[in-house]
Design a protein around this motif. Structure first.
Motif, PDB file in Angstrom:
ATOM      1  N   VAL A 174      27.351  35.806  26.885  1.00 27.19           N
ATOM      2  CA  VAL A 174      28.803  35.605  26.868  1.00 27.19           C
ATOM      3  C   VAL A 174      29.504  36.929  26.603  1.00 27.19           C
ATOM      4  O   VAL A 174      30.476  37.292  27.277  1.00 27.19           O
ATOM      5  CB  VAL A 174      29.209  34.558  25.812  1.00 27.19           C
ATOM      6  N   ASP A 175      28.994  37.675  25.636  1.00 26.22           N
ATOM      7  CA  ASP A 175      29.574  38.990  25.327  1.00 26.22           C
ATOM      8  C   ASP A 175      29.489  39.914  26.544  1.00 26.22           C
ATOM      9  O   ASP A 175      30.432  40.662  26.836  1.00 26.22           O
ATOM     10  CB  ASP A 175      28.850  39.626  24.141  1.00 26.22           C
ATOM     11  N   GLN A 176      28.360  39.855  27.251  1.00 28.44           N
ATOM     12  CA  GLN A 176      28.194  40.699  28.424  1.00 28.44           C
ATOM     13  C   GLN A 176      29.190  40.330  29.523  1.00 28.44           C
ATOM     14  O   GLN A 176      29.788  41.211  30.157  1.00 28.44           O
ATOM     15  CB  GLN A 176      26.765  40.589  28.960  1.00 28.44           C
ATOM     16  N   VAL A 177      29.388  39.028  29.741  1.00 28.58           N
ATOM     17  CA  VAL A 177      30.345  38.590  30.755  1.00 28.58           C
ATOM     18  C   VAL A 177      31.754  39.055  30.398  1.00 28.58           C
ATOM     19  O   VAL A 177      32.503  39.538  31.262  1.00 28.58           O
ATOM     20  CB  VAL A 177      30.301  37.055  30.907  1.00 28.58           C
ATOM     21  N   MET A 178      32.124  38.945  29.135  1.00 32.24           N
ATOM     22  CA  MET A 178      33.470  39.353  28.724  1.00 32.24           C
ATOM     23  C   MET A 178      33.647  40.871  28.829  1.00 32.24           C
ATOM     24  O   MET A 178      34.734  41.348  29.176  1.00 32.24           O
ATOM     25  CB  MET A 178      33.747  38.873  27.303  1.00 32.24           C
ATOM     26  N   ARG A 179      32.587  41.619  28.563  1.00 35.76           N
ATOM     27  CA  ARG A 179      32.670  43.071  28.767  1.00 35.76           C
ATOM     28  C   ARG A 179      32.863  43.385  30.245  1.00 35.76           C
ATOM     29  O   ARG A 179      33.618  44.298  30.602  1.00 35.76           O
ATOM     30  CB  ARG A 179      31.409  43.763  28.245  1.00 35.76           C
ATOM     31  N   THR A 180      32.188  42.622  31.090  1.00 35.28           N
ATOM     32  CA  THR A 180      32.344  42.811  32.533  1.00 35.28           C
ATOM     33  C   THR A 180      33.782  42.536  32.956  1.00 35.28           C
ATOM     34  O   THR A 180      34.358  43.294  33.754  1.00 35.28           O
ATOM     35  CB  THR A 180      31.387  41.883  33.303  1.00 35.28           C
ATOM     36  N   VAL A 181      34.378  41.472  32.437  1.00 34.35           N
ATOM     37  CA  VAL A 181      35.775  41.157  32.750  1.00 34.35           C
ATOM     38  C   VAL A 181      36.680  42.316  32.337  1.00 34.35           C
ATOM     39  O   VAL A 181      37.561  42.744  33.100  1.00 34.35           O
ATOM     40  CB  VAL A 181      36.204  39.852  32.059  1.00 34.35           C
ATOM     41  N   SER A 182      36.457  42.850  31.145  1.00 39.25           N
ATOM     42  CA  SER A 182      37.260  43.982  30.666  1.00 39.25           C
ATOM     43  C   SER A 182      37.050  45.215  31.538  1.00 39.25           C
ATOM     44  O   SER A 182      38.002  45.943  31.844  1.00 39.25           O
ATOM     45  CB  SER A 182      36.905  44.303  29.210  1.00 39.25           C
ATOM     46  N   ASP A 183      35.802  45.454  31.949  1.00 39.71           N
ATOM     47  CA  ASP A 183      35.516  46.610  32.802  1.00 39.71           C
ATOM     48  C   ASP A 183      36.209  46.485  34.158  1.00 39.71           C
ATOM     49  O   ASP A 183      36.760  47.469  34.680  1.00 39.71           O
ATOM     50  CB  ASP A 183      34.002  46.754  33.015  1.00 39.71           C
ATOM     51  N   LEU A 184      36.191  45.293  34.733  1.00 42.80           N
ATOM     52  CA  LEU A 184      36.843  45.080  36.022  1.00 42.80           C
ATOM     53  C   LEU A 184      38.356  45.266  35.899  1.00 42.80           C
ATOM     54  O   LEU A 184      38.996  45.834  36.785  1.00 42.80           O
ATOM     55  CB  LEU A 184      36.514  43.688  36.552  1.00 42.80           C
ATOM     56  N   HIS A 185      38.902  44.792  34.810  1.00 40.26           N
ATOM     57  CA  HIS A 185      40.328  44.992  34.551  1.00 40.26           C
ATOM     58  C   HIS A 185      40.646  46.480  34.446  1.00 40.26           C
ATOM     59  O   HIS A 185      41.662  46.948  34.977  1.00 40.26           O
ATOM     60  CB  HIS A 185      40.711  44.268  33.253  1.00 40.26           C
ATOM     61  N   ALA A 186      39.769  47.230  33.779  1.00 34.92           N
ATOM     62  CA  ALA A 186      39.983  48.672  33.643  1.00 34.92           C
ATOM     63  C   ALA A 186      39.954  49.375  34.996  1.00 34.92           C
ATOM     64  O   ALA A 186      40.569  50.436  35.169  1.00 34.92           O
ATOM     65  CB  ALA A 186      38.927  49.271  32.709  1.00 34.92           C
ATOM     66  N   GLU A 187      39.250  48.784  35.960  1.00 31.55           N
ATOM     67  CA  GLU A 187      39.198  49.343  37.310  1.00 31.55           C
ATOM     68  C   GLU A 187      40.442  48.996  38.127  1.00 31.55           C
ATOM     69  O   GLU A 187      40.584  49.458  39.260  1.00 31.55           O
ATOM     70  CB  GLU A 187      37.959  48.832  38.049  1.00 31.55           C
ATOM     71  N   GLY A 188      41.315  48.160  37.587  1.00 32.99           N
ATOM     72  CA  GLY A 188      42.558  47.831  38.274  1.00 32.99           C
ATOM     73  C   GLY A 188      42.625  46.449  38.870  1.00 32.99           C
ATOM     74  O   GLY A 188      43.601  46.114  39.553  1.00 32.99           O
ATOM     75  N   ILE A 189      41.593  45.624  38.637  1.00 32.32           N
ATOM     76  CA  ILE A 189      41.606  44.257  39.169  1.00 32.32           C
ATOM     77  C   ILE A 189      42.394  43.354  38.234  1.00 32.32           C
ATOM     78  O   ILE A 189      42.200  43.375  37.020  1.00 32.32           O
ATOM     79  CB  ILE A 189      40.174  43.726  39.342  1.00 32.32           C
ATOM     80  N   THR A 190      43.286  42.565  38.799  1.00 35.53           N
ATOM     81  CA  THR A 190      44.030  41.566  38.032  1.00 35.53           C
ATOM     82  C   THR A 190      43.135  40.339  37.861  1.00 35.53           C
ATOM     83  O   THR A 190      42.468  39.918  38.803  1.00 35.53           O
ATOM     84  CB  THR A 190      45.322  41.195  38.769  1.00 35.53           C
ATOM     85  N   VAL A 191      43.143  39.770  36.651  1.00 34.00           N
ATOM     86  CA  VAL A 191      42.215  38.691  36.335  1.00 34.00           C
ATOM     87  C   VAL A 191      42.965  37.469  35.826  1.00 34.00           C
ATOM     88  O   VAL A 191      43.832  37.579  34.953  1.00 34.00           O
ATOM     89  CB  VAL A 191      41.181  39.135  35.272  1.00 34.00           C
ATOM     90  N   LEU A 192      42.616  36.308  36.384  1.00 36.30           N
ATOM     91  CA  LEU A 192      43.079  35.020  35.868  1.00 36.30           C
ATOM     92  C   LEU A 192      41.837  34.283  35.400  1.00 36.30           C
ATOM     93  O   LEU A 192      40.958  33.960  36.198  1.00 36.30           O
ATOM     94  CB  LEU A 192      43.820  34.231  36.950  1.00 36.30           C
TER      95      LEU A 192
END
Length: 238
Positions: A174-192
């Motif tokens: 779960v922690d890894q998935v949430m880090r991935t979400v944060s990393d993708l956001h840092a790359e400029g992807i908008t997340v819902l």
């Protein structure tokens, strides 16, 4: 203020004769992580399906980059940069990891960049590179989630929607998935993000919308929702 990337205007969504969403409205601005909160059956998954074109609304409108999506099929919405990682992953279990990822690059808009995007996915998820020839159905739950996210990334999404990405995963994953979400956001992807682990969702998201029985109940920043006594009692168990 500029036009939001995504805007839902009073949408009504049905399954047959059963109404699930009632005049639901929300906005997601470019570069945000927004989380949808609510109990099971509140309408969170239906909201994502309405946006992606799987379950179009009978009333109301959905705008992406200021243009209405009404009447646009799901495949055309993917072409615009809207990607959904569905609850339960929905991988093709009898195809290999590589074949599942390649199917993410089906649309002409991204086909020319497939090799580059595949390298990006393998860099983000080295385990997928190791398992590229393995049948997706034989992967562990965490590996399947990596593959589902990777398949979505092959579409070069502007808006990435994730439906319960931590469902059934061990806490470390779960922690890894949430880090991935944060990393993708840092790359400029908008997340819902729809996420059963509300603490984790509010940690990574900037704003949240609480849905109850198909209607927006509360909206606010993650800090505001985390401090709200009603949310703390009903959803965080505090």
């Amino acid at each position: 203020m500029s036009e939001p990337l995504l805007r839902l205007d009073a949408i009504d969504v049905f399954y047959g004769d059963i109404q699930v969403l009632y005049g639901l409205s929300l906005e997601v601005r470019e570069g945000e992580i927004v989380t949808l909160l609510g109990s099971n059956g509140a309408g969170k998954t239906t909201t994502l399906r309405a946006i992606s074109g799987i379950r179009p609304p009978r009333a109301g409108d959905i705008h992406f980059r200021g243009k209405s999506l009404v009447g646009l099929p799901a495949a055309a919405r993917a072409e615009l940069g809207i990607a959904l990682v569905p609850e339960g992953r929905d991988l093709w279990g009898q195809l290999t990891v590589r074949e599942n990822l390649d199917l993410g690059a089906y649309h002409p808009r991204v086909r020319a960049n497939a090799a580059r995007n595949l390298e990006r996915v393998f860099t983000m998820f080295p385990r997928l590179s190791e398992r590229s020839g393995q049948l997706a159905g034989s992967l562990s739950g965490g590996e399947q989630q990596m593959c589902a996210i990777g398949r979505a990334l092959m579409t070069e999404p502007t808006l990435l929607m994730l439906d319960e990405p931590s469902l059934g995963l061990a806490p470390i994953l779960v922690d890894q998935v949430m880090r991935t979400v944060s990393d993708l956001h840092a790359e400029g992807i908008t997340v819902l993000l729809v996420e059963q682990n509300l603490r984790k969702a509010l940690e990574v998201a900037e704003r949240g919308t609480v849905i109850e029985t198909g209607r927006v109940r509360l909206e606010g920043t993650s800090a505001e929702l985390s401090a709200n006594p009603e949310i703390r009692t009903a959803y965080l168990g505090i």
